[in-house]
Design a protein around this motif. Structure first.
Motif, short mmCIF file in Angstrom:
data_model
loop_
_atom_site.label_atom_id
_atom_site.label_comp_id
_atom_site.label_asym_id
_atom_site.label_seq_id
_atom_site.Cartn_x
_atom_site.Cartn_y
_atom_site.Cartn_z
N GLU A 208 20.81 1.32 -19.20
CA GLU A 208 22.70 0.30 -19.78
C GLU A 208 22.58 0.17 -17.92
OE1 GLU A 208 25.69 2.40 -21.00
OE2 GLU A 208 25.19 2.10 -22.76
N ASN B 295 31.57 -4.84 -23.36
CA ASN B 295 31.97 -3.82 -25.12
C ASN B 295 31.37 -4.38 -25.99
OD1 ASN B 295 33.01 -2.01 -26.36
ND2 ASN B 295 35.15 -2.92 -26.08
N VAL C 72 27.85 -1.49 -26.22
CA VAL C 72 28.26 -0.55 -26.47
C VAL C 72 28.88 -0.39 -27.38
CG1 VAL C 72 30.57 1.34 -25.87
CG2 VAL C 72 29.94 -0.95 -24.07
N GLU C 73 28.24 1.05 -28.49
CA GLU C 73 28.21 1.97 -29.27
C GLU C 73 29.92 1.52 -29.93
OE1 GLU C 73 25.61 3.22 -30.95
OE2 GLU C 73 24.37 2.50 -29.67
N ASP D 131 35.36 -1.72 -30.53
CA ASP D 131 35.54 -0.16 -29.89
C ASP D 131 34.75 0.30 -29.06
OD1 ASP D 131 37.03 -0.66 -32.82
OD2 ASP D 131 36.08 -0.85 -34.07
N ILE D 132 35.64 2.15 -29.23
CA ILE D 132 34.69 2.42 -27.86
C ILE D 132 34.52 3.43 -29.12
CG2 ILE D 132 34.76 3.34 -26.42
CD1 ILE D 132 36.37 1.20 -24.92
N ALA D 133 32.88 4.04 -29.37
CA ALA D 133 33.13 5.65 -30.09
C ALA D 133 32.54 6.51 -28.92
CB ALA D 133 31.68 5.18 -30.47
N ARG D 134 32.15 6.36 -28.34
CA ARG D 134 31.75 7.31 -27.34
C ARG D 134 32.51 7.42 -25.84
NH1 ARG D 134 25.85 7.35 -25.68
NH2 ARG D 134 25.57 5.31 -24.92
N PRO D 135 33.33 8.80 -25.51
CA PRO D 135 34.25 9.22 -24.53
C PRO D 135 33.34 8.59 -23.10
CG PRO D 135 33.75 11.08 -25.43
CD PRO D 135 32.82 9.96 -26.61
N GLU D 136 31.91 8.85 -22.85
CA GLU D 136 30.98 7.65 -21.55
C GLU D 136 31.52 6.86 -22.06
OE1 GLU D 136 29.65 10.26 -24.13
OE2 GLU D 136 27.60 9.80 -23.72
N SER D 137 30.95 5.68 -22.18
CA SER D 137 31.45 4.37 -23.19
C SER D 137 32.65 4.38 -22.10
CB SER D 137 30.96 4.31 -24.03
OG SER D 137 29.96 4.02 -24.65
N THR E 211 32.47 4.46 -18.44
CA THR E 211 31.53 3.43 -17.70
C THR E 211 32.19 2.22 -17.79
OG1 THR E 211 29.62 4.47 -19.31
CG2 THR E 211 29.46 2.11 -18.26
#
Lengths: 512, 239
Positions: free
Chosen positions: A52, A87, A91-92, A98-104, A107
């Motif tokens: 990624e 995004n 991005v999942e 939408d953003i599912a994971r906080p790491e994303s 990033t």
């Protein structure tokens, strides 16, 4: 920001650059979008092979390229777009914002910051480069303008150079008008058949009257399409230079306006310089005339004094002491009176010629046979100076335009000068040399003093204090009035030669 | 120039003519010979100084416009060694030079062009020895009588009242009959070195003096003005 936002009805000022923050153009945005699409495509294709982070780099690359090529705003917009795109695609959950994971989220935030910084820095660099280029172009133009305008020899040449440079800067028609006291009159225009309309004349007059820039009206409005700048040169008259509205493609070129200001300033200075030079020249000429007058006056008092003193003294001697004078003394005194009266007569003739030339009447030119005139002058000189041995070398000569009495006086003065200083034989020769008729009076005397020789060969009419007597200055004045010149040289082994050059009209036929 | 043979027995005054114009020398030679003078000629200042030494002339006629040196310089050099009377010939445009020449010790001037009679008159005045007789106490000029010791002036026996300065001025003029006295010479002699430039002052006194000496309508004025130069006492003419 270099200056405040201009009013909307003055389109020229809209060319103002916003420095490094140049407004984005459609073309730039389109290219940036293409780059982003390219990056997105590459990222999708390498979905399974690259991590990624590496794919993120592709987007950064696209932002970088866009920012460098199209400036700050494109860079920032493309950074924002790439964040959204990344995004949306990677991005999942995929294909949603939408953003599912906080790491994303982290990033994305970092990506946004980096992309924004890249856009900002690259755009700024780009802007600085553009500025530097503009400045360089401006400097080059200004130096060229300065050189051309400063070396222009006449006011017309100054204005012509100014107009040439201005039209090449604006790439639009231009014109120069002159204030003739009643209004603006067209002086020069580019292209040459361009004629100012009523609106243009009115705008030009307005610029002249107010002494400030008169801007063109915005496209679509009534009024002059020209922007006029007044050129006010003290002592050289007032002018106004104008150019048509600059076309849209050059709207961002700020340096044009600066360069035009420089052109106007330089023209004013050059015109003033020319006016000063002209008035200095006038003064110099006036001073030369004055010094000629002073020279002639002092020569005159010197030349007239002696004959008058001799005549008065001799006559009163004869009257008061006549009976006690021996016969030879009486006749010698009478002879002295006659000689001096003749000398006075020659001075008076010279004076009359000089007065006529000085009063600006000039010579009355008519066709004359220069050989006849030369022979008459020789005869007169032989009578006046019986002790001098004067020879003539006068072959057939072409007819010239001149005034016989003046030419005779000039030749006589040369022979008188030779008879005064040179005891040996004196030769008057005449010959045609190309387009000139040259009469030369040569003697075998001591030659000419260097400063007198230099004066004879110079343009100066007034002689220095080294020359006493009227003969040569008057000769020079006459020759000039006849459209010719004098030249002088020292002969080998000794002696002087003063030559009188007169133009031969092209239609003159040798007399035969 | 040789003198006429008829007068050769009496020693004739020798006149040195200094002029660079041969025509002037020519008529002056004839005129002075006929008037009973002997002449010698010089064309330059250097030659003039040399001849003044060698021939010991009685008088010098000096043109101010010489080719080699300024006429003033000639007078200055001459006055170092000699009291030879000098008459300068001057042109209209040499006014200043003429006055300086007179102040430097030239005795008189004649402006060019001149009638020979004028030059001969000046010549006679200058050849008259300046201090031949001890200055007498009584000076006569026509009907005018000046008594120096008594400080008295009378015209045809009638006394004229003068202030001391007017009297001194009158003496300064009358002592040099026929000679031009420059403003500077008169101011120096009567008022002293501090006042040599006070020409307007002098003019006022000359005016007063003329008024008091007024000769009615009978004769010419005794004090003659030389414009720009000075004054000349003409009383001696009636002697």
């Amino acid at each position: 920001m270099k200056h405040a936002d201009p009013p909307m009805d003055e389109p020229q000022l809209r060319t103002a650059s916003l420095g490094w923050m140049t407004a984005p153009r459609a073309g730039g945005l389109l290219s940036a979008a293409l780059w982003l699409a390219l990056a997105a495509g590459a990222a999708i294709l390498t979905h399974h092979t690259l991590s990624e982070t590496a794919r993120l780099m592709l987007f950064l690359l696209a932002v970088l390229v866009s920012a460098v090529r199209y400036g700050f705003w494109v860079g920032v917009i493309s950074a924002a777009a790439s964040v959204l795109l990344f995004n949306f695609i990677f991005v999942e959950p995929h294909f949603s914002f939408d953003i599912a994971r906080p790491e994303s989220l982290v990033t994305l935030l970092v990506f946004m910051l980096v992309a924004g910084l890249i856009g900002l820095l690259a755009g700024r660099l780009r802007g600085q480069r553009d500025d530097a280029e503009e400045r360089a172009t401006l400097l080059a133009t200004i130096s060229e303008v300065s050189r051309d305008i400063a070396s222009a020899p006449t006011p017309e040449a100054v204005l012509n150079a100014a107009l040439t440079h201005m039209t090449s800067l604006t790439r639009s028609p231009g014109m120069v008008l002159k204030d003739d006291g009643h209004g603006a009159q067209l002086l020069l225009s580019r292209p040459e058949d361009r004629v100012p309309g009523a609106d243009d004349l009115q705008a030009a007059q307005q610029a002249l009257r107010r002494g400030g820039v008169e801007f063109a009206t915005a496209p679509g409005w009534d009024g002059s399409r020209f922007t006029f700048f007044p050129i006010r040169a003290e002592g050289a008259g007032n002018y106004v230079i104008g150019h048509e509205r600059i076309g849209a493609p050059q709207m961002d070129l700020d340096y044009r306006e600066q360069a035009i200001t420089v052109i106007v300033r330089q023209s004013e200075l050059a015109l003033q310089r020319l006016a000063f030079a002209a008035s200095a020249n006038d003064e110099r000429r006036k001073a030369e005339t004055e010094s000629l007058k002073a020279t002639l006056l002092s020569s005159l008092s010197h030349d007239l004094r002696t004959p008058l003193a001799t005549i008065l003294g001799s006559v009163t001697t004869l009257r008061e002491l006549g009976p006690s004078l021996p016969a030879p003394a009486r006749s010698d005194l009478l002879m002295a009176i006659e000689e001096e009266a003749q000398r006075l007569n020659r001075y008076v003739a010279n004076l009359l010629h000089m007065t006529r030339l000085q009063s600006g009447l000039g010579a009355q030119m008519s066709w004359l046979d220069a050989g006849d005139v030369a022979r008459a002058a020789m005869l007169r000189a032989t009578r006046a100076f019986p002790q001098a041995r004067i020879q003539g070398d006068l072959p057939e000569m072409p007819m010239i335009r001149g005034e016989a009495a003046l030419l005779e006086q000039a030749l006589f003065n040369l022979m008188e000068n030779a008879a005064k200083y040179a005891p040996g034989p004196i030769t008057l020769s005449g010959r045609r040399e190309g387009g000139e008729l040259v009469f030369a009076v040569s003697d075998t005397g001591p030659g000419l003093p260097e400063n007198v020789r230099m004066w004879l060969n110079s343009d100066r009419l007034a002689a220095g204090p080294e020359l006493s007597g009227l003969g040569l200055p008057i000769c020079k004045g006459i020759v000039r009035a006849l459209g010719g010149r004098l030249s002088a040289q020292t002969q080998q082994p000794h002696g002087a030669q003063i030559a009188l050059h007169l133009p031969v009209p092209s239609d003159a036929m040798p007399r035969g | 120039m040789s003198a006429p043979s008829s007068a050769s027995s009496i020693p004739q005054p020798l006149i040195l003519i200094v002029d660079d114009e041969p025509q002037i020398q020519r008529f002056l030679g004839h005129a002075l010979s006929a008037a009973g003078y002997e002449c010698c000629l010089a064309a330059t200042g250097a030659e003039a100084l040399h001849l003044a030494e060698a021939r010991r002339p009685d008088l010098m006629i000096l043109d101010l416009g010489l080719p080699d040196m300024n006429g003033k310089a000639v007078i200055e050099r001459l006055r170092l060694t000699s009291a030879l009377p000098v008459i300068v010939l001057s042109a209209q445009d040499q006014e200043m030079e003429k006055i300086m020449a007179l102040d430097l010790g030239a005795d008189d001037f004649v402006a060019k062009p001149f009638a020979i009679g004028e030059l001969l008159a000046r010549l006679r005045v200058c050849l008259r020895p300046r201090r031949a007789n001890p200055p007498s106490d009584i000076i006569r000029a026509g009907s005018l009588l000046i008594d120096r010791s008594a400080h008295e002036v009378t015209r045809a026996g009638l006394p004229i009242r003068l202030t001391p300065k007017e009297f001194e001025l009158l003496i300064a003029l009358a002592q040099n009959p026929g000679r031009v006295m420059t403003h500077r010479q008169l101011l120096l002699q009567v008022w002293g070195p501090a006042h040599v430039d006070d020409v307007p002052y002098l003019r006022v006194f000359i005016g007063q003096l003329r008024q008091k000496l007024e000769n009615g309508a009978t004769g010419p004025a005794e004090i003659q003005t030389e414009p720009g130069v000075g004054y000349r006492w003409m009383g001696a003419r009636n002697e």
